[in-house]
Design an enzyme around this catalytic site. Structure first.
Site, short mmCIF file in Angstrom:
data_model
loop_
_atom_site.label_atom_id
_atom_site.label_comp_id
_atom_site.label_asym_id
_atom_site.label_seq_id
_atom_site.Cartn_x
_atom_site.Cartn_y
_atom_site.Cartn_z
N LYS A 1 0.01 -0.18 -5.22
CA LYS A 1 0.70 1.09 -4.96
C LYS A 1 1.74 1.38 -6.03
CE LYS A 1 0.10 1.63 0.01
NZ LYS A 1 0.75 1.90 1.30
N LYS B 1 -12.05 0.25 -1.65
CA LYS B 1 -11.81 0.30 -0.21
C LYS B 1 -11.63 1.76 0.22
CE LYS B 1 -7.83 -0.03 1.52
NZ LYS B 1 -6.51 -0.20 2.11
N LYS C 1 -6.98 6.47 2.94
CA LYS C 1 -6.55 7.82 3.31
C LYS C 1 -6.23 8.64 2.07
CE LYS C 1 -4.17 6.64 7.61
NZ LYS C 1 -3.18 5.60 7.26
#
Ligand code: AMP
Ligand code: TRP
Length: 345
Positions: A130, A211, A214
């Protein structure tokens, strides 16, 4: 670490002495089928055996504040809560609540942050991924796992059912609890993660090496199926899924894209692997995809109907969240009081 074996349900415990299950999802967008397979369907499937706490972790959603709009965050939190119920969580028994409504979470998180060596947080792969994507890396993103540890430890959770991507955070929670106990006395319970054998890591339909997430679901058409997608979108997404030029449908030999489709089918139908391999063997991927379109559409239909019903009555959801916050606060504030005694504040 425990693994859910779909063919052999775990031994049930007596209702009076139910063990505690806790989990949560960030309200950063509509939930996708990866969230459902990896987490929510598992919560619903196992819920009667446990005393459950299911949170909407809205404080975690603030860790990348540049992406936040207050109105959207509030709306997303309600959508996620409604989807919990629509996916089969019983709000009369399970405690459904917003993390931000229980002040003990950030309070305990601070105490745990003080017990967490920086090196432990630096090793977290989710942080690394992230922070590589973010222009500015907030301190909250770095200490995120200490807040997650507080979420879990406040309720003395025995089990935390999550997708594979959370394994490292659950291990870290155990390490933090252990370190706290060594410093201040044996008090915090070390939780165990619960993962599916199959479906713990659902991959993107457009790219089976990534993966399903969202954030990618919002920017890339064909990446994910959300729980609120209509049948035509489900069909388009699955029929367009990346596979390979061959025709291999055995689980252990299939390419990542095909294996992803097979695992989705396996979890949703609970059919055995040999039966699935027999059914799809030698028929080409078109047949597998068409069958999966039907399976997914049928699985999501009742969830979508229930979701419409729930959201047509906002007062109902207000009531669920208010009662949930009350029940969560009762447990969490008691734990926090004990912890404050132990550390001397
Ligand atoms: P998140 O979307 O990161 O808030 O994740 C909520 C829950 O869904 C966590 O338990 C995750 O481990 C799980 N999850 C998220 N993405 C996937 C995926 N692609 N496959 C399986 N589980 C997932
Ligand atoms: N970090 C989790 C995720 O990204 C969400 C989460 C926060 C969580 N607190 C939790 C999951 C406590 C399980 C238990 O998916």
């Amino acid at each position: 670490m425990s693994v859910i074996d779909q063919t052999a349900p775990m031994p049930s415990t007596k209702v009076q002495s139910r063990k505690v299950v806790l989990s949560g999802v960030q309200p950063t967008g509509v939930l996708h089928i990866g969230n459902y397979i990896g987490a929510l369907s598992l919560w619903a499937q196992e819920q009667v055996k446990y005393q459950n706490y299911f949170m909407i972790v809205d404080l975690h959603a603030l860790t990348i504040p540049e992406n936040i709009k207050a109105e959207t965050l509030r709306a997303n939190a309600r959508t996620v809560a409604a989807l919990y119920i629509a996916c089969g969580i019983d709000p009369e028994d399970s405690v459904i609540f917003l993390q931000s409504q229980v002040p003990a979470h950030p309070y305990l998180a601070w105490i745990l942050t003080c017990c967490t060596p920086m090196g432990w947080l630096e090793r977290m792969t989710q942080f690394k991924t992230k922070s590589e994507q973010a222009e500015t890396v907030g301190t909250g993103l770095f200490v995120y796992p200490a807040l997650q540890a507080a979420d879990i430890l406040l309720y003395h959770a025995d089990y935390v059912p999550v997708g594979e991507d959370q394994r490292q955070h659950i291990e870290l929670t155990r390490d933090i609890a252990q370190r706290f106990n060594n410093m201040f006395g044996e008090y915090l319970k070390l939780p165990e993660g619960l993962y599916r054998k199959s479906g713990a890591r659902v991959m993107g339909f457009d790219d089976p090496t990534a993966k399903m997430s969202k954030s990618l679901a919002e920017t890339r058409k064909g990446h994910a199926i959300t729980l609120l997608d209509p049948p035509n979108v489900i069909k388009k997404t699955i029929m367009g899924a990346v596979t390979d030029p061959g025709s291999e449908t055995r689980f252990d030999h299939a390419s990542p894209g095909v294996r992803n489709l097979l695992e989705l089918y396996e979890v949703l139908t609970k059919e055995s692997r040999p039966a699935i391999e027999e059914k799809f063997g030698g028929k080409g991927y078109g047949f597998l995809k068409k069958t999966l379109v039907e399976t997914v559409t049928e699985a999501l239909r009742p969830i979508q109907e229930k979701y419409q019903e729930i959201t047509s009555d906002p007062a109902y959801l207000d009531g669920v969240l208010a009662r949930g916050a009350e029940r969560a606060n009762a447990v969490a504030s008691k734990t926090l009081e004990d912890v404050r005694q132990l550390v001397g504040v």
